[in-house]
Motif scaffolding. Structure first.
Motif, PDB file in Angstrom:
ATOM      1  N   LEU A  61     -28.130  -1.211  13.210  1.00 22.88           N
ATOM      2  CA  LEU A  61     -27.246  -0.611  14.211  1.00 22.88           C
ATOM      3  C   LEU A  61     -25.999  -1.456  14.458  1.00 22.88           C
ATOM      4  O   LEU A  61     -24.900  -0.921  14.550  1.00 22.88           O
ATOM      5  N   VAL A  62     -26.143  -2.770  14.531  1.00 26.62           N
ATOM      6  CA  VAL A  62     -24.993  -3.640  14.784  1.00 26.62           C
ATOM      7  C   VAL A  62     -23.982  -3.515  13.656  1.00 26.62           C
ATOM      8  O   VAL A  62     -22.780  -3.338  13.899  1.00 26.62           O
ATOM      9  N   GLU A  63     -24.450  -3.573  12.407  1.00 31.87           N
ATOM     10  CA  GLU A  63     -23.537  -3.438  11.269  1.00 31.87           C
ATOM     11  C   GLU A  63     -22.908  -2.046  11.224  1.00 31.87           C
ATOM     12  O   GLU A  63     -21.736  -1.885  10.890  1.00 31.87           O
ATOM     13  N   TYR A  64     -23.674  -1.043  11.583  1.00 37.11           N
ATOM     14  CA  TYR A  64     -23.171   0.332  11.633  1.00 37.11           C
ATOM     15  C   TYR A  64     -22.034   0.448  12.637  1.00 37.11           C
ATOM     16  O   TYR A  64     -20.966   0.976  12.342  1.00 37.11           O
ATOM     17  N   GLU A  65     -22.255  -0.097  13.839  1.00 39.59           N
ATOM     18  CA  GLU A  65     -21.225  -0.051  14.876  1.00 39.59           C
ATOM     19  C   GLU A  65     -20.002  -0.884  14.498  1.00 39.59           C
ATOM     20  O   GLU A  65     -18.873  -0.491  14.780  1.00 39.59           O
ATOM     21  N   GLU A  66     -20.209  -2.031  13.847  1.00 44.65           N
ATOM     22  CA  GLU A  66     -19.082  -2.851  13.389  1.00 44.65           C
ATOM     23  C   GLU A  66     -18.236  -2.092  12.378  1.00 44.65           C
ATOM     24  O   GLU A  66     -17.003  -2.159  12.404  1.00 44.65           O
TER      25      GLU A  66
END
Length: 109
Positions: A61-66
């Motif tokens: 999720l963090v990489e997706y949002e980044e």
């Protein structure tokens, strides 16, 4: 040498040099987003190639949002009215999914 299988993935945009277009690569500091600004007889557009992380839960999720933030920053900085975003988005915008990645990607469409 030649790499076999799926060693690393990647993104890119290829264009023919002898086209009557002005193509300018955009400096984007992301391994998941690349882009070009294109001008054709006064018509201007922005083309982005994107490789989104898969929908594997909170781990990505963090990489997706980044990656979505990177796309959003590029769009804000280039203020193009004609935009093409293509690539492997790793989601189906027609399905109603409850994952955080799916909800987040729908929020920018």
């Amino acid at each position: 040498g030649v790499l076999h299988g799926r060693p690393h993935g990647g993104i890119g945009i290829i264009w023919k040099k002898d086209l009557q277009w002005t193509v300018s690569p955009i400096d984007i500091s992301s391994k998941r987003v690349c882009g070009v600004s294109v001008s054709i007889q006064g018509f201007k557009m922005l083309i982005l190639s994107v490789y989104m992380p898969n929908d594997a839960g909170n781990k990505t999720l963090v990489e997706y949002e980044e990656t979505l933030n990177c796309i959003s920053d590029v769009l804000a900085n280039h203020q193009a009215q004609n935009i093409i975003i293509a690539g492997d988005l790793n989601t189906d915008f027609n399905r109603k999914l409850s994952s955080k990645q799916h909800k987040t990607s729908h929020s920018i469409c």
